[in-house]
Design an enzyme around this catalytic site. Structure first.
Site, short mmCIF file in Angstrom:
data_model
loop_
_atom_site.label_atom_id
_atom_site.label_comp_id
_atom_site.label_asym_id
_atom_site.label_seq_id
_atom_site.Cartn_x
_atom_site.Cartn_y
_atom_site.Cartn_z
N ILE A 1 81.30 78.04 -2.13
CA ILE A 1 82.64 78.19 -2.69
C ILE A 1 82.53 78.69 -4.12
O ILE A 1 83.24 79.59 -4.55
CB ILE A 1 83.40 76.84 -2.65
CG1 ILE A 1 83.69 76.46 -1.19
CG2 ILE A 1 84.67 76.91 -3.49
CD1 ILE A 1 84.29 75.07 -1.04
N GLY B 1 75.09 72.55 8.02
CA GLY B 1 73.63 72.60 8.01
C GLY B 1 73.06 73.21 6.75
O GLY B 1 71.85 73.35 6.63
N VAL C 1 80.26 87.04 5.83
CA VAL C 1 79.15 87.45 4.97
C VAL C 1 77.83 87.24 5.70
O VAL C 1 76.95 88.11 5.71
CB VAL C 1 79.17 86.69 3.63
CG1 VAL C 1 77.94 87.03 2.81
CG2 VAL C 1 80.43 87.02 2.84
N GLU D 1 71.34 78.43 12.86
CA GLU D 1 72.16 77.35 13.39
C GLU D 1 73.16 77.92 14.38
O GLU D 1 73.24 77.49 15.53
CB GLU D 1 72.87 76.72 12.20
CG GLU D 1 73.70 75.53 12.49
CD GLU D 1 74.37 75.03 11.23
OE1 GLU D 1 73.70 74.30 10.49
OE2 GLU D 1 75.54 75.37 10.95
N LYS E 1 90.84 85.00 -4.29
CA LYS E 1 92.28 85.09 -4.60
C LYS E 1 92.60 86.31 -5.46
O LYS E 1 93.23 86.19 -6.54
CB LYS E 1 92.76 83.82 -5.33
CG LYS E 1 92.57 82.55 -4.52
CD LYS E 1 93.87 81.90 -4.15
CE LYS E 1 93.63 80.63 -3.37
NZ LYS E 1 94.49 80.47 -2.21
N VAL F 1 77.43 80.73 8.61
CA VAL F 1 78.50 81.09 9.52
C VAL F 1 79.54 81.91 8.76
O VAL F 1 79.85 81.62 7.61
CB VAL F 1 79.14 79.82 10.11
CG1 VAL F 1 80.24 80.18 11.10
CG2 VAL F 1 78.08 78.97 10.81
N GLY F 2 80.08 82.93 9.42
CA GLY F 2 81.19 83.68 8.83
C GLY F 2 80.87 85.14 8.60
O GLY F 2 79.82 85.64 9.01
#
Lengths: 497, 497
Positions: A357, A381, A265, A287, A401, A262-263
């Site tokens: 992350i 998932g 990328v 998903e 950042k 998700v997102g």
């Protein structure tokens, strides 16, 4: 309007207002809601918040399909109404309360939750609150933009509250509802292609359990996708080049289905197919389906797209709603225990692409905890796909950042996916296929190819020191393993100034 | 003797001696051998060592089913003949060379290796060296005490060397050989009960690829099981009590199959069934079958036992060989990609019991690396079962090295299995079911119930300091997370003296 949507006529008697309906939810109630980035109930959460503002003091235990955004997680967390939350969330306000220990949260592999509900492991399913676009003549539910765990929640709930949403009735037929048997005696989940339909277009429901029906004009809050930036595009290019190369050299069959997390990328990776001539007739077994899936369908490049939910931008949502008939035959929305089923994922040989992350030099992956302690969203998932896919990519921009955080670190501060399950590490700088490499070779390659140039020397120094000080199969210096993180926490920058 | 064992007569022409046969193996040869704790070739490794002692300088890349013990891994490592080794080993001499970087080793989930060989990911299968008890009239192989990856190795190999072993011919019929199709288009693996037979009793082989056949009187080196000690017995009791309790309270169905890892504790768990009246008609869907399985079959308590290998003590082996007919109908030996298949493990709802080197207060598990860097054995099949089982136990004695090492630590020094995949943590002191708990609740319970009393205060201090210093969903102090390990490396004792 409601007459058309509630086709089992005697249920029209159950139509009521949110404030009346939400009285079925009291202090300590286990509330099982629909919703998986979309398709969550909107009126009941608002009514609960109103009640709290009027002075009623209560807390509920909230279970959904996955994240539900501000309209549920956000406002309920802010009002202090959540005791427990499972299995996943991505809301800032809720996250802060979880990290302060004010909301209890357990982070579950999404494929497992429905079965845990059926075996009673999550306690009694007091009330299900589900969004639907219609109730059929038999009293079954047609879900909206997600399926998630709703079929099991509806099956197990003592009481059911339904929010009839105003989404187009043409959504009927896009869902494929199948609750697998529970072990030990069960047959295979009979999916052999991404697009296979194995169940019914509606969720079976005992109409006698319905205690309230509401009519909702509220919409899902839409996803905001950024135009794929250079970093996302580079990551997508690396992945597609690599897979095409593997297929051309006969190391992979050409038609494995794709999963992308998700997102931005994840969306960029699928967008990468748009201008890529090598990939045609793409199968997606994922998903959450995002905007890029619609683009690819428009181009005639998708054979089938399976997911548990659709998360679309406002623009894509309008496009989809205006021409559902064009998309409906290509898209299947399933319960998350099917969309993420280890059995099916392994059988189909899914190419899994998930974000991290941070990743360490040996390929261990942190998907959930910032600086080792602070929950970001949850594992979702990712473990279902990474562990069981035929080829698993972990992707991350090399820094965060503004360069002050390196996503490639000596040792990740929390591990969700071990190096044994991760095949390929990708950043915008490059890609390492870890499968034919020893851990030491992985470290050398990840530092050279994936890390941001500003961090390569620091990582290399750590690695060389670890070889000298500890040796071993995966050389580490335990007292220095988190030096990047400690430096960031002390100075706000992982780099040495 | 050989006439009876080689039933395809023209293959008798291929009978030769080990020193001649092993000339097919040269510097750089990829050698794929049978063997999974048992059933490995014995003559070719000896011949290779002899050749090396005679001055021939060469290194091979060695792939097996899993560990092969001294007779293969031990002597070949000592002679310096191994360049690469996959996917698992448990030999001390080999381990030392791997940790010094002198042997290249990659630690694979066992269920995945055969597919990687078929798709060419491990390079060409130059030579397969396999132990068999017979060659059928059609030229197919009857394996000995393990199946492992042998069916795929034999299928993919350019040349095949066979060691005909002297184990009883009555083993024929105990194996069930099924090579799954490769994705994306494949049917389910049709196993619905532990004992289901879905394939053939022999391994299909092209007899034209056989370059040498040897007759071997060498035996597998036998496992040495210690009588279950108090610690192992207590762990077993905790597990059986817990599962019985869950079944009695209707939170688990009564007939889920059991998987138990390799070694004393795993054997003790299954031995725990012997005097337990609650469990009858036990199904075992595991990887390695040990002595306790025979005991349970003798008692009429096993309905079926599935595995990829049998590792028996000398005594149990004799008992088994004398009365194979009594055991053969209860036991199925399968390829490891079937015994460990995520698809089947998830479908059957396996209760998975696996051991750890160390577990942390949040339930993260280290199965492979001592003090973060030094490889112990490898992940083996633990990830196949832990991640996909219906209920996953991680077991470990609470201390090691006479109490100087705590197996419960603030943060494990390497993670193989994340807290999301581990359900229940068990030591001799007690058990914590993590499924209904937040990470903080898990920490409190694991410290109180699982840690050795000598370490509880130290762990509690760390945890309380972490809450104050970092907070978060899983409070950690990164600079102190490995304090136990650092203390041990500095003083030889994790306790503060």
């Amino acid at each position: 309007m409601l007459e058309k949507r509630i086709r089992l006529k005697h249920l029209l008697d159950k139509v009521t207002d949110p404030d009346t309906a939400c009285r079925h939810i009291q202090n300590g109630t286990n509330v099982f809601i629909s919703g998986f980035t979309a398709g969550y109930p909107k009126l009941i959460p608002q009514a609960l918040v109103r009640r709290a503002k009027d002075g009623d003091r209560f807390k509920i235990n909230l279970f959904a399909g996955a994240s539900t955004g501000d309209a549920v997680d956000g406002i309920l967390a802010e009002a202090g109404l959540i005791a427990w939350r499972r299995p996943y969330m991505s809301n800032r306000g809720m996250r802060e309360k979880i990290n302060r220990g004010e909301i209890r949260f357990k982070d579950d592999h999404l494929s497992r939750l429905s079965a845990q509900v059926r075996d009673g492991g999550l306690g009694k399913a007091h009330v299900a609150v589900v969004e639907a676009i219609a109730i059929t003549e038999k009293g079954h539910l047609i879900p909206s933009m997600s399926v998630g765990n709703t079929p099991t929640y509806v099956q197990e709930a003592e009481k059911i509250i339904i929010e009839i949403s105003s989404e187009p009735p043409e959504l009927e037929g896009i869902h494929d509802i199948f609750i697998p048997e529970d072990p030990p005696y069960r047959m295979p989940i009979p999916i052999y292609r991404s697009g296979d339909r194995i169940g019914k277009p509606s969720i079976e429901m005992d109409p006698n359990k319905v205690v309230a029906i509401l009519y909702s004009r509220e919409e899902d809050s839409c996803a905001v996708f950024n135009e794929p930036g250079t970093v996302s595009q580079r990551i997508a290019e690396h992945i597609l080049d690599f897979v095409a190369h593997e297929i051309r050299h006969d190391r992979m069959p050409p038609a494995l289905p794709w999963q992308s997390g998700v997102g931005d990328v994840a969306n960029a990776v699928l967008s990468g197919f748009i201008d890529n001539d090598f990939f045609q007739n793409i199968d997606i077994y994922s998903e959450v389906l995002q905007d890029a899936v619609l683009d690819l369908i428009d181009l005639g490049k998708v054979r089938a797209a399976s997911g548990s939910a659709m998360t679309l931008s406002h623009k894509a949502r309008n496009r989809f709603f205006n021409e559902i008939y064009r998309y409906r035959d290509k898209i299947v929305l399933r319960p998350v225990e099917i969309s993420n089923s280890p059995e099916v994922v392994r059988r189909l040989g899914v190419i899994a692409i998930n974000t991290a992350i941070e990743v360490d030099i040996y390929g261990q992956v942190n998907s959930t905890h910032v600086m080792g302690s602070q929950l970001m969203n949850g594992i979702g998932g990712s473990g279902d796909f990474i562990r069981n896919g035929a080829l698993s990519f972990i992707v991350t921009p090399s820094t965060a950042k503004g360069g002050k955080i390196s996503a490639i670190v000596p040792m990740v501060s929390h591990v969700d996916h071990s190096e044994h399950s991760v095949d390929v590490v990708v950043t915008e700088h490059g890609l390492v296929d870890t499968r034919p490499l020893t851990p030491r070779q992985v470290a050398e390659q990840v530092i050279k190819r994936c890390a941001h140039p500003n961090y390569r020397d620091l990582l290399w120094d750590y690695y060389q020191q670890a070889i000298r000080a500890s040796g071993g199969h995966e050389p580490h210096i335990l007292s220095e393993a988190f030096s990047f993180h400690e430096r960031f926490m002390a100075t706000g920058d992982m780099q040495v100034r």
